[in-house]
Write a protein that holds these residues in place. Structure first.
Motif, PDB file in Angstrom:
ATOM      1  N   MET A   1       0.809  -1.218   0.000  1.00  0.00           N
ATOM      2  CA  MET A   1       0.000   0.000   0.000  1.00  0.00           C
ATOM      3  C   MET A   1       0.849   1.278   0.000  1.00  0.00           C
ATOM      4  N   SER A   2       2.075   1.195   0.592  1.00  0.00           N
ATOM      5  CA  SER A   2       2.831   2.432   0.723  1.00  0.00           C
ATOM      6  C   SER A   2       3.278   2.956  -0.638  1.00  0.00           C
ATOM      7  N   LYS A   3       3.507   2.037  -1.594  1.00  0.00           N
ATOM      8  CA  LYS A   3       3.910   2.474  -2.928  1.00  0.00           C
ATOM      9  C   LYS A   3       2.748   3.201  -3.612  1.00  0.00           C
ATOM     10  N   LEU A   4       1.564   2.615  -3.458  1.00  0.00           N
ATOM     11  CA  LEU A   4       0.369   3.201  -4.047  1.00  0.00           C
ATOM     12  C   LEU A   4       0.141   4.604  -3.498  1.00  0.00           C
ATOM     13  N   LYS A   5       0.313   4.735  -2.183  1.00  0.00           N
ATOM     14  CA  LYS A   5       0.112   6.006  -1.523  1.00  0.00           C
ATOM     15  C   LYS A   5       1.019   7.068  -2.139  1.00  0.00           C
ATOM     16  N   LEU A   6       2.287   6.693  -2.271  1.00  0.00           N
ATOM     17  CA  LEU A   6       3.271   7.612  -2.807  1.00  0.00           C
ATOM     18  C   LEU A   6       2.927   7.998  -4.239  1.00  0.00           C
ATOM     19  N   ASP A   7       2.522   6.985  -5.036  1.00  0.00           N
ATOM     20  CA  ASP A   7       2.244   7.234  -6.439  1.00  0.00           C
ATOM     21  C   ASP A   7       1.064   8.172  -6.639  1.00  0.00           C
ATOM     22  N   LEU A   8      -0.005   7.936  -5.908  1.00  0.00           N
ATOM     23  CA  LEU A   8      -1.193   8.756  -6.093  1.00  0.00           C
ATOM     24  C   LEU A   8      -0.889  10.225  -5.840  1.00  0.00           C
ATOM     25  N   ILE A   9      -0.333  10.510  -4.700  1.00  0.00           N
ATOM     26  CA  ILE A   9      -0.120  11.908  -4.346  1.00  0.00           C
ATOM     27  C   ILE A   9       0.994  12.542  -5.174  1.00  0.00           C
ATOM     28  N   LYS A  10       2.041  11.757  -5.418  1.00  0.00           N
ATOM     29  CA  LYS A  10       3.162  12.269  -6.203  1.00  0.00           C
ATOM     30  C   LYS A  10       2.717  12.557  -7.636  1.00  0.00           C
ATOM     31  N   ASN A  11       1.954  11.613  -8.191  1.00  0.00           N
ATOM     32  CA  ASN A  11       1.459  11.817  -9.550  1.00  0.00           C
ATOM     33  C   ASN A  11       0.492  12.982  -9.633  1.00  0.00           C
ATOM     34  N   SER A  12      -0.387  13.086  -8.644  1.00  0.00           N
ATOM     35  CA  SER A  12      -1.328  14.198  -8.638  1.00  0.00           C
ATOM     36  C   SER A  12      -0.571  15.530  -8.682  1.00  0.00           C
ATOM     37  N   ILE A  13       0.427  15.652  -7.826  1.00  0.00           N
ATOM     38  CA  ILE A  13       1.188  16.902  -7.775  1.00  0.00           C
ATOM     39  C   ILE A  13       1.946  17.154  -9.079  1.00  0.00           C
ATOM     40  N   SER A  14       2.481  16.092  -9.705  1.00  0.00           N
ATOM     41  CA  SER A  14       3.223  16.372 -10.935  1.00  0.00           C
ATOM     42  C   SER A  14       2.285  16.812 -12.070  1.00  0.00           C
ATOM     43  N   TYR A  15       1.067  16.251 -12.111  1.00  0.00           N
ATOM     44  CA  TYR A  15       0.092  16.747 -13.102  1.00  0.00           C
ATOM     45  C   TYR A  15      -0.303  18.188 -12.793  1.00  0.00           C
ATOM     46  N   PHE A  16      -0.455  18.476 -11.514  1.00  0.00           N
ATOM     47  CA  PHE A  16      -0.849  19.822 -11.123  1.00  0.00           C
ATOM     48  C   PHE A  16       0.226  20.832 -11.519  1.00  0.00           C
ATOM     49  N   ARG A  17       1.473  20.479 -11.262  1.00  0.00           N
ATOM     50  CA  ARG A  17       2.582  21.371 -11.628  1.00  0.00           C
ATOM     51  C   ARG A  17       2.655  21.571 -13.145  1.00  0.00           C
ATOM     52  N   GLU A  18       2.387  20.503 -13.858  1.00  0.00           N
ATOM     53  CA  GLU A  18       2.387  20.570 -15.323  1.00  0.00           C
ATOM     54  C   GLU A  18       1.282  21.538 -15.795  1.00  0.00           C
ATOM     55  N   ALA A  19       0.111  21.402 -15.201  1.00  0.00           N
ATOM     56  CA  ALA A  19      -1.022  22.274 -15.542  1.00  0.00           C
ATOM     57  C   ALA A  19      -0.657  23.732 -15.282  1.00  0.00           C
ATOM     58  N   VAL A  20      -0.045  23.964 -14.118  1.00  0.00           N
ATOM     59  CA  VAL A  20       0.329  25.313 -13.722  1.00  0.00           C
ATOM     60  C   VAL A  20       1.379  25.883 -14.686  1.00  0.00           C
ATOM     61  N   ALA A  21       2.304  25.019 -15.107  1.00  0.00           N
ATOM     62  CA  ALA A  21       3.338  25.465 -16.042  1.00  0.00           C
ATOM     63  C   ALA A  21       2.707  25.961 -17.344  1.00  0.00           C
ATOM     64  N   TYR A  22       1.660  25.257 -17.803  1.00  0.00           N
ATOM     65  CA  TYR A  22       0.963  25.718 -19.017  1.00  0.00           C
ATOM     66  C   TYR A  22       0.246  27.033 -18.759  1.00  0.00           C
ATOM     67  N   ALA A  23      -0.507  27.060 -17.642  1.00  0.00           N
ATOM     68  CA  ALA A  23      -1.387  28.197 -17.389  1.00  0.00           C
ATOM     69  C   ALA A  23      -0.651  29.502 -17.158  1.00  0.00           C
ATOM     70  N   GLN A  24       0.605  29.427 -16.719  1.00  0.00           N
ATOM     71  CA  GLN A  24       1.267  30.709 -16.455  1.00  0.00           C
ATOM     72  C   GLN A  24       2.056  31.252 -17.643  1.00  0.00           C
TER      73      GLN A  24
END
Ligand SMILES: [Zn+2]
Ligand SMILES: [Zn+2]
Length: 283
Positions: A1-24
């Motif tokens: 479960m700990s790998k899944l935990k890391l992946d979900l949140i880490k992936n969410s943040i990397s998509y968010f950062r990517e989105a922000v990079a486009y938007a700015q």
């Protein structure tokens, strides 16, 4: 479960950062907004799953018994706001805004379509503000973990500009004394002036009709075709309406549930009548 935990949140943040990079980026074109939206919605989907996982790991699956496919975004949201599961309290208009953003994401991913630059910018601003709130309040992440200070300031400028426009639209409504103000089907704000058939925030125009079923005024986009709820039969290559139960062929968002239960009642009543008639015939 700990790998899944890391992946979900880490992936969410990397998509968010990517989105922000486009938007700015300055002078972002439609393609840029398209990627900003696809990424921010993806970030939201993963963040919802992370929240569900924290409540119970089985909740990230569509079926908690089978645990094969992971839950869809809409279903994840339903679980999160369900008082018996997530008990999440979010603003009244948020679920609708999220649904529209998901719909837009699907359109953008699956086929070519034309969307106004302003429309995409507005949707992005909605989800961006929601995500900042969600990361902080519901995943207890400090801001610096998911966004850089400069990027935050830049995009908050965009969000504030939109809040400013909304305030201005609301004071215009007050000043003009408009009474029937509805939620606009394009920008999801309470800024659609029914008597003008126009939204005073995004200037979306739409016909206001009388609902055939309940007689209430409704937006054209909220009229629902009800023919599928009636009884049809296939005969010599065409569909024939066998029984309309005295109901109309359209209803509105406001009365569709009543419509469905009325049809059910009438179908039941007819069924019992038929049974009785058949019983009589055998006597
Ligand atoms: Zn609007
Ligand atoms: Zn109606």
């Amino acid at each position: 479960m700990s790998k899944l935990k890391l992946d979900l949140i880490k992936n969410s943040i990397s998509y968010f950062r990517e989105a922000v990079a486009y938007a700015q980026r300055d002078g972002l074109d439609e393609t840029g907004w398209k990627f900003a939206i696809i990424n921010v919605v993806q970030a939201m989907e993963l963040a919802f799953k992370e929240k569900l996982r924290r409540i119970h790991p089985a909740l990230i699956y569509s079926s908690v018994d089978e645990r094969t496919d992971t839950v869809s975004l809409s279903k994840a949201l339903k679980r999160l706001v369900d008082p018996g599961i997530g008990g999440l309290v979010i603003a009244e208009k948020d679920p609708r805004k999220i649904e529209t953003a998901v719909k837009l994401r699907n359109e953008l991913t699956h086929f070519e379509c034309e969307h106004e630059h302003e429309h995409m910018e507005a949707k992005f601003a909605d989800i961006f503000s929601f995500m900042i709130f969600f990361y902080r309040e519901h995943l207890e992440l400090p801001a610096e973990e998911f966004i850089d200070y400069d990027a935050h300031q830049h995009i908050m400028g965009l969000v504030k500009a939109r809040a400013e426009l909304r305030t201005r639209a609301q004071s215009y409504i007050k000043a003009e004394g408009f009474i029937d103000i509805w939620i606009c089907s394009s920008c999801d704000e309470s800024t659609f002036v029914a008597q003008n058939g126009e939204c005073c925030l995004c200037h979306h125009k739409e016909a206001v009709l009388d609902c055939a079923s309940c007689g209430q005024e409704t937006l054209e986009s909220e009229v629902i075709d009800t023919s599928n709820f009636l009884d049809w039969d296939y005969n010599e290559g065409s569909m024939i309406l066998m029984e309309d139960f005295g109901m109309e062929m359209t209803a509105c968002q406001g009365c569709i549930e009543t419509f469905k239960s009325k049809v059910d009642e009438k179908r039941q009543a007819q069924y019992h009548e038929d049974m009785e008639r058949d019983a009589m015939a055998y006597r």
